[in-house]
Design a protein around this motif. Sequence first.
Motif, PDB file in Angstrom:
ATOM      1  N   ASP A  70       0.757  -1.242   0.015  1.00  0.00           N
ATOM      2  CA  ASP A  70       0.032  -0.057  -0.099  1.00  0.00           C
ATOM      3  C   ASP A  70       0.810   1.189   0.065  1.00  0.00           C
ATOM      4  O   ASP A  70       2.017   1.204  -0.126  1.00  0.00           O
ATOM      5  N   THR A  71       0.350   2.484  -0.078  1.00  0.00           N
ATOM      6  CA  THR A  71       0.933   3.532   0.272  1.00  0.00           C
ATOM      7  C   THR A  71       0.654   4.288   1.569  1.00  0.00           C
ATOM      8  O   THR A  71       0.997   5.641   1.626  1.00  0.00           O
ATOM      9  N   ILE A  72       0.506   3.654   2.593  1.00  0.00           N
ATOM     10  CA  ILE A  72       0.277   4.181   3.716  1.00  0.00           C
ATOM     11  C   ILE A  72       1.447   4.081   4.770  1.00  0.00           C
ATOM     12  O   ILE A  72       2.306   3.069   4.786  1.00  0.00           O
ATOM     13  N   ASN A 138       1.623  10.372   1.919  1.00  0.00           N
ATOM     14  CA  ASN A 138       0.677   9.228   2.019  1.00  0.00           C
ATOM     15  C   ASN A 138      -0.068   9.338   3.172  1.00  0.00           C
ATOM     16  O   ASN A 138       0.167  10.116   3.972  1.00  0.00           O
ATOM     17  N   GLU A 139      -1.032   8.463   3.103  1.00  0.00           N
ATOM     18  CA  GLU A 139      -1.930   8.325   4.169  1.00  0.00           C
ATOM     19  C   GLU A 139      -1.265   7.834   5.427  1.00  0.00           C
ATOM     20  O   GLU A 139      -0.011   6.948   5.262  1.00  0.00           O
ATOM     21  N   ASN A 173      -5.499   7.289   8.468  1.00  0.00           N
ATOM     22  CA  ASN A 173      -6.446   6.571   7.829  1.00  0.00           C
ATOM     23  C   ASN A 173      -7.301   7.363   6.866  1.00  0.00           C
ATOM     24  O   ASN A 173      -8.545   6.870   6.718  1.00  0.00           O
ATOM     25  N   ASP A 174      -7.040   8.409   6.528  1.00  0.00           N
ATOM     26  CA  ASP A 174      -7.678   9.506   5.672  1.00  0.00           C
ATOM     27  C   ASP A 174      -6.752   9.777   4.403  1.00  0.00           C
ATOM     28  O   ASP A 174      -5.764  10.500   4.467  1.00  0.00           O
ATOM     29  N   ASN A 175      -6.985   9.200   3.146  1.00  0.00           N
ATOM     30  CA  ASN A 175      -6.351   9.662   1.938  1.00  0.00           C
ATOM     31  C   ASN A 175      -7.183  10.531   1.200  1.00  0.00           C
ATOM     32  O   ASN A 175      -6.778  10.744  -0.147  1.00  0.00           O
ATOM     33  N   LEU A 180      -4.797  15.319   2.609  1.00  0.00           N
ATOM     34  CA  LEU A 180      -3.532  15.111   2.247  1.00  0.00           C
ATOM     35  C   LEU A 180      -2.727  16.663   1.605  1.00  0.00           C
ATOM     36  O   LEU A 180      -1.572  16.569   1.427  1.00  0.00           O
TER      37      LEU A 180
END
Length: 452
Positions: A70-72, A138-139, A173-175, A180
Amino acid sequence: RGTYDVIENEGTVEICAVLTGGVLSTDTEITLQARDNTARFRSDYSTRGVRPTLPAFSNRTCGRFNIINDTISEPLFENFTVLITGISPENSELTIDQTLSFIRIQDDDLAVIGFERDTYSFLENAGTTMVVTVVLSNEVVRPFTVRVVGDPGPMTPGNSGTPVNQVLGFAANDNSSANLRQIVPVTIVDDSISGEAVQTYPLNFTDVPQGITIGSFRSTNIVIIDDDESVVRIVDGDKTVLESDGSSVITVVLTGANSDIVSVDVLNSTSGVVGTATFLSSQDVTTQTFNITVNYLDDSVALEPNEIFTYTLGNLRGEARIGMSNTSTHTLVDDDRLTVQFNERMYTFNEPDGAVSIAVNISNPIAQGFTISTGRIIQTQPFVIRSGPSFSDPLVFTPTGPMTINVNGIVTDDIIALEDVEIYRVQLSNLNISSPYVTVGAPTNVRVISED
């Protein structure tokens, strides 16, 4: 192995089961089952279990578990466990070691924060509040805050920036774009002072928490460009000036404060400079006025046509522009008074005089010619036989001609005795021009004496 290390972006990890103490004569299916720990199924990995086959007479078999890339930005290491839960076909001679193996996932997604650009340029009068954008790459799994600060220096005339001290909060946890990409308001002071230098000051991050990396645009410059304009213009408009006034005033106004001296010339129709308006540097006064006097010659010449003088602004020096209106037209009206009159109020002639004359003069030189007539006013007198001339002539006065013109006549000697004195008047009439500044004089008296 008891621990397997895998980097998140590798995508899979190979887990192997080994057989010790001998070999099997048939193929055997080994069940490897995953269980959550700090890493979660469907969040960090996507394989719940695998069933690799241990070939006959072999002592090792492997299966792969998929890792979610992922990108988190997450904790550096998360893990889940794998254990052997069964074999098929069952074999009573085999002992299953159910010791857990830990699959440790190393997160390679960095939470990078930075300004969207390294420079933000604003026009001073574009608006009171402008925005600077801060971007999170990222998130994240944990919320955090950072502070953006900037100081343009003391608030003095010419300083259009204001201090910045803004806390930005990023949710976990907010993308969403709103999370962002966050904005920092920057207040710009439009001070209406023209000619200011470009002002630059930086914004920087402070109070950045551990685990958050500052990107390449770790600071940004606020550039404030002065677009205030001082405007010079003539405010008189068109006006009528009498020649006898001798002068007139042209009023030039500078609107807007200015950081340096501004000057502008007043030009006539041949681009000659008739005066210069100079405005001193002022950061408080928003309107300055400068009067320029234009002189006119009162030449005492009558009947001149109106003269038109047009004045404009030019040769501007300093931080300003020439606005509208930029011209003033002066109509110069000749108000020199002209009197047309007889030289004498009474002329006396004797009958034997024969040829005689009376004179008409003008009081001033003239710029244009005109005509006027003389003529006897008929009067009846008892005991008088008319002997005096009528003096009826058209007179032409020209700019280059004489200012006095004689009107000639003949006195008749009738040889009649005991006549009364003949008295009559001669008047001026039929002036062929109309002007409020021309006066026609009174009639003159003519007296003729009989000497018979």
